[in-house]
Design a protein around this motif. Structure first.
Motif, PDB file in Angstrom:
ATOM      1  N   LYS A  38     -60.537-122.584 -46.697  1.00 33.55           N
ATOM      2  CA  LYS A  38     -61.052-121.232 -46.438  1.00 33.55           C
ATOM      3  C   LYS A  38     -61.506-121.110 -44.990  1.00 33.55           C
ATOM      4  O   LYS A  38     -61.990-122.057 -44.388  1.00 33.55           O
ATOM      5  CB  LYS A  38     -62.230-120.924 -47.357  1.00 33.55           C
ATOM      6  CG  LYS A  38     -61.837-120.773 -48.802  1.00 33.55           C
ATOM      7  CD  LYS A  38     -63.033-120.438 -49.650  1.00 33.55           C
ATOM      8  CE  LYS A  38     -62.639-120.341 -51.106  1.00 33.55           C
ATOM      9  NZ  LYS A  38     -63.783-120.047 -51.964  1.00 33.55           N
ATOM     10  N   GLY A  39     -61.358-119.936 -44.453  1.00 29.37           N
ATOM     11  CA  GLY A  39     -61.771-119.668 -43.086  1.00 29.37           C
ATOM     12  C   GLY A  39     -60.641-119.062 -42.284  1.00 29.37           C
ATOM     13  O   GLY A  39     -59.542-118.839 -42.796  1.00 29.37           O
ATOM     14  N   LYS A  40     -60.908-118.810 -41.013  1.00 28.88           N
ATOM     15  CA  LYS A  40     -59.942-118.123 -40.161  1.00 28.88           C
ATOM     16  C   LYS A  40     -59.122-119.058 -39.288  1.00 28.88           C
ATOM     17  O   LYS A  40     -58.259-118.601 -38.555  1.00 28.88           O
ATOM     18  CB  LYS A  40     -60.671-117.122 -39.277  1.00 28.88           C
ATOM     19  CG  LYS A  40     -61.338-116.009 -40.064  1.00 28.88           C
ATOM     20  CD  LYS A  40     -62.033-115.033 -39.162  1.00 28.88           C
ATOM     21  CE  LYS A  40     -62.702-113.946 -39.983  1.00 28.88           C
ATOM     22  NZ  LYS A  40     -63.382-112.966 -39.156  1.00 28.88           N
ATOM     23  N   GLU A  41     -59.387-120.353 -39.329  1.00 32.21           N
ATOM     24  CA  GLU A  41     -58.663-121.303 -38.476  1.00 32.21           C
ATOM     25  C   GLU A  41     -57.199-121.368 -38.910  1.00 32.21           C
ATOM     26  O   GLU A  41     -56.901-121.679 -40.061  1.00 32.21           O
ATOM     27  CB  GLU A  41     -59.298-122.691 -38.568  1.00 32.21           C
ATOM     28  CG  GLU A  41     -58.593-123.755 -37.766  1.00 32.21           C
ATOM     29  CD  GLU A  41     -58.470-123.441 -36.298  1.00 32.21           C
ATOM     30  OE1 GLU A  41     -57.331-123.456 -35.791  1.00 32.21           O
ATOM     31  OE2 GLU A  41     -59.494-123.161 -35.660  1.00 32.21           O
ATOM     32  N   PRO A  42     -56.260-121.091 -37.997  1.00 35.63           N
ATOM     33  CA  PRO A  42     -54.847-121.087 -38.380  1.00 35.63           C
ATOM     34  C   PRO A  42     -54.223-122.475 -38.535  1.00 35.63           C
ATOM     35  O   PRO A  42     -53.258-122.637 -39.260  1.00 35.63           O
ATOM     36  CB  PRO A  42     -54.165-120.312 -37.249  1.00 35.63           C
ATOM     37  CG  PRO A  42     -55.079-120.447 -36.087  1.00 35.63           C
ATOM     38  CD  PRO A  42     -56.466-120.592 -36.635  1.00 35.63           C
ATOM     39  N   LEU A  43     -54.770-123.485 -37.850  1.00 37.28           N
ATOM     40  CA  LEU A  43     -54.231-124.845 -37.960  1.00 37.28           C
ATOM     41  C   LEU A  43     -54.990-125.644 -39.012  1.00 37.28           C
ATOM     42  O   LEU A  43     -56.224-125.701 -38.998  1.00 37.28           O
ATOM     43  CB  LEU A  43     -54.325-125.583 -36.615  1.00 37.28           C
ATOM     44  CG  LEU A  43     -53.457-125.080 -35.485  1.00 37.28           C
ATOM     45  CD1 LEU A  43     -53.750-125.853 -34.206  1.00 37.28           C
ATOM     46  CD2 LEU A  43     -51.991-125.202 -35.848  1.00 37.28           C
ATOM     47  N   PHE A  44     -54.250-126.289 -39.901  1.00 41.33           N
ATOM     48  CA  PHE A  44     -54.877-127.056 -40.972  1.00 41.33           C
ATOM     49  C   PHE A  44     -55.761-128.180 -40.438  1.00 41.33           C
ATOM     50  O   PHE A  44     -56.884-128.373 -40.896  1.00 41.33           O
ATOM     51  CB  PHE A  44     -53.803-127.634 -41.909  1.00 41.33           C
ATOM     52  CG  PHE A  44     -54.374-128.483 -43.001  1.00 41.33           C
ATOM     53  CD1 PHE A  44     -55.075-127.915 -44.044  1.00 41.33           C
ATOM     54  CD2 PHE A  44     -54.218-129.857 -42.982  1.00 41.33           C
ATOM     55  CE1 PHE A  44     -55.622-128.694 -45.050  1.00 41.33           C
ATOM     56  CE2 PHE A  44     -54.752-130.647 -43.985  1.00 41.33           C
ATOM     57  CZ  PHE A  44     -55.455-130.061 -45.024  1.00 41.33           C
ATOM     58  N   VAL A  45     -55.274-128.930 -39.433  1.00 38.05           N
ATOM     59  CA  VAL A  45     -56.046-130.073 -38.936  1.00 38.05           C
ATOM     60  C   VAL A  45     -57.335-129.649 -38.247  1.00 38.05           C
ATOM     61  O   VAL A  45     -58.275-130.432 -38.162  1.00 38.05           O
ATOM     62  CB  VAL A  45     -55.221-130.975 -37.994  1.00 38.05           C
ATOM     63  CG1 VAL A  45     -54.060-131.588 -38.725  1.00 38.05           C
ATOM     64  CG2 VAL A  45     -54.765-130.242 -36.769  1.00 38.05           C
ATOM     65  N   LYS A  46     -57.398-128.416 -37.773  1.00 43.21           N
ATOM     66  CA  LYS A  46     -58.638-127.918 -37.180  1.00 43.21           C
ATOM     67  C   LYS A  46     -59.558-127.299 -38.229  1.00 43.21           C
ATOM     68  O   LYS A  46     -60.734-127.107 -37.991  1.00 43.21           O
ATOM     69  CB  LYS A  46     -58.317-126.894 -36.093  1.00 43.21           C
ATOM     70  CG  LYS A  46     -57.474-127.410 -34.954  1.00 43.21           C
ATOM     71  CD  LYS A  46     -58.276-128.168 -33.947  1.00 43.21           C
ATOM     72  CE  LYS A  46     -59.109-127.194 -33.191  1.00 43.21           C
ATOM     73  NZ  LYS A  46     -59.673-127.619 -31.975  1.00 43.21           N
ATOM     74  N   ALA A  47     -58.994-126.979 -39.415  1.00 45.49           N
ATOM     75  CA  ALA A  47     -59.784-126.358 -40.471  1.00 45.49           C
ATOM     76  C   ALA A  47     -60.503-127.379 -41.345  1.00 45.49           C
ATOM     77  O   ALA A  47     -61.564-127.089 -41.879  1.00 45.49           O
ATOM     78  CB  ALA A  47     -58.894-125.475 -41.344  1.00 45.49           C
ATOM     79  N   ILE A  48     -59.918-128.569 -41.495  1.00 44.07           N
ATOM     80  CA  ILE A  48     -60.590-129.568 -42.331  1.00 44.07           C
ATOM     81  C   ILE A  48     -61.787-130.134 -41.569  1.00 44.07           C
ATOM     82  O   ILE A  48     -61.764-130.211 -40.334  1.00 44.07           O
ATOM     83  CB  ILE A  48     -59.634-130.697 -42.782  1.00 44.07           C
ATOM     84  CG1 ILE A  48     -59.038-131.440 -41.590  1.00 44.07           C
ATOM     85  CG2 ILE A  48     -58.555-130.177 -43.681  1.00 44.07           C
ATOM     86  CD1 ILE A  48     -58.179-132.624 -41.969  1.00 44.07           C
ATOM     87  N   PRO A  49     -62.834-130.519 -42.277  1.00 46.19           N
ATOM     88  CA  PRO A  49     -64.012-131.074 -41.594  1.00 46.19           C
ATOM     89  C   PRO A  49     -63.648-132.350 -40.830  1.00 46.19           C
ATOM     90  O   PRO A  49     -62.891-133.182 -41.335  1.00 46.19           O
ATOM     91  CB  PRO A  49     -64.972-131.387 -42.747  1.00 46.19           C
ATOM     92  CG  PRO A  49     -64.529-130.530 -43.878  1.00 46.19           C
ATOM     93  CD  PRO A  49     -63.046-130.381 -43.721  1.00 46.19           C
ATOM     94  N   PRO A  50     -64.164-132.511 -39.623  1.00 49.50           N
ATOM     95  CA  PRO A  50     -63.812-133.667 -38.792  1.00 49.50           C
ATOM     96  C   PRO A  50     -64.131-135.015 -39.439  1.00 49.50           C
ATOM     97  O   PRO A  50     -63.434-136.000 -39.183  1.00 49.50           O
ATOM     98  CB  PRO A  50     -64.639-133.481 -37.520  1.00 49.50           C
ATOM     99  CG  PRO A  50     -65.025-132.057 -37.507  1.00 49.50           C
ATOM    100  CD  PRO A  50     -65.030-131.587 -38.917  1.00 49.50           C
ATOM    101  N   HIS A  51     -65.161-135.075 -40.284  1.00 48.54           N
ATOM    102  CA  HIS A  51     -65.516-136.363 -40.896  1.00 48.54           C
ATOM    103  C   HIS A  51     -64.460-136.844 -41.893  1.00 48.54           C
ATOM    104  O   HIS A  51     -64.441-138.017 -42.243  1.00 48.54           O
ATOM    105  CB  HIS A  51     -66.895-136.300 -41.564  1.00 48.54           C
ATOM    106  CG  HIS A  51     -66.942-135.425 -42.774  1.00 48.54           C
ATOM    107  ND1 HIS A  51     -67.222-134.077 -42.700  1.00 48.54           N
ATOM    108  CD2 HIS A  51     -66.746-135.707 -44.079  1.00 48.54           C
ATOM    109  CE1 HIS A  51     -67.193-133.575 -43.921  1.00 48.54           C
ATOM    110  NE2 HIS A  51     -66.897-134.531 -44.779  1.00 48.54           N
TER     111      HIS A  51
END
Length: 104
Positions: free
Chosen positions: A49-62
């Motif tokens: 969920k959210g507005k980030e278009p790239l999956f790798v930027k949308a998942i939590p960094p941890h």
């Protein structure tokens, strides 16, 4: 070791790097913790969920465990605490000329 978000930003914004050459390995929160999943850097975000278009930027960094360059080179590995910046050093980020800044 530098944080993963800095590596992701460099891959995303550096025009000398082709983001298609990078694969991100991550832990899925619904899968077994021992299993890692992979995603190409350019994969669209269709599940977080959210507005980030790239999956790798949308998942939590941890949850990101490693970043692989092409097929056989580990650029960043969380568990092994590896950061091989050889690839990024081959393509230094563009620098801004101070003369163009001072003329503004």
């Amino acid at each position: 070791m530098i944080p993963v978000h800095e590596v992701l930003q460099r891959i995303q914004w550096d025009p000398a790097l082709d983001s298609k050459d990078f694969t991100v390995w991550y832990k899925d929160r619904y899968q077994n913790d021992d299993k890692l999943l992979s995603s190409s850097f350019d994969a669209p975000n269709v599940s977080v969920k959210g507005k980030e278009p790239l999956f790798v930027k949308a998942i939590p960094p941890h949850r990101i465990q490693a970043i692989q360059y092409k097929t056989d080179y580990i650029l960043w590995d969380k568990q092994a605490r590896i950061y091989n910046d050889d690839i990024l050093l081959l393509y230094p980020p563009p620098t801004t000329s101070t003369s163009s800044i001072s003329s503004i």
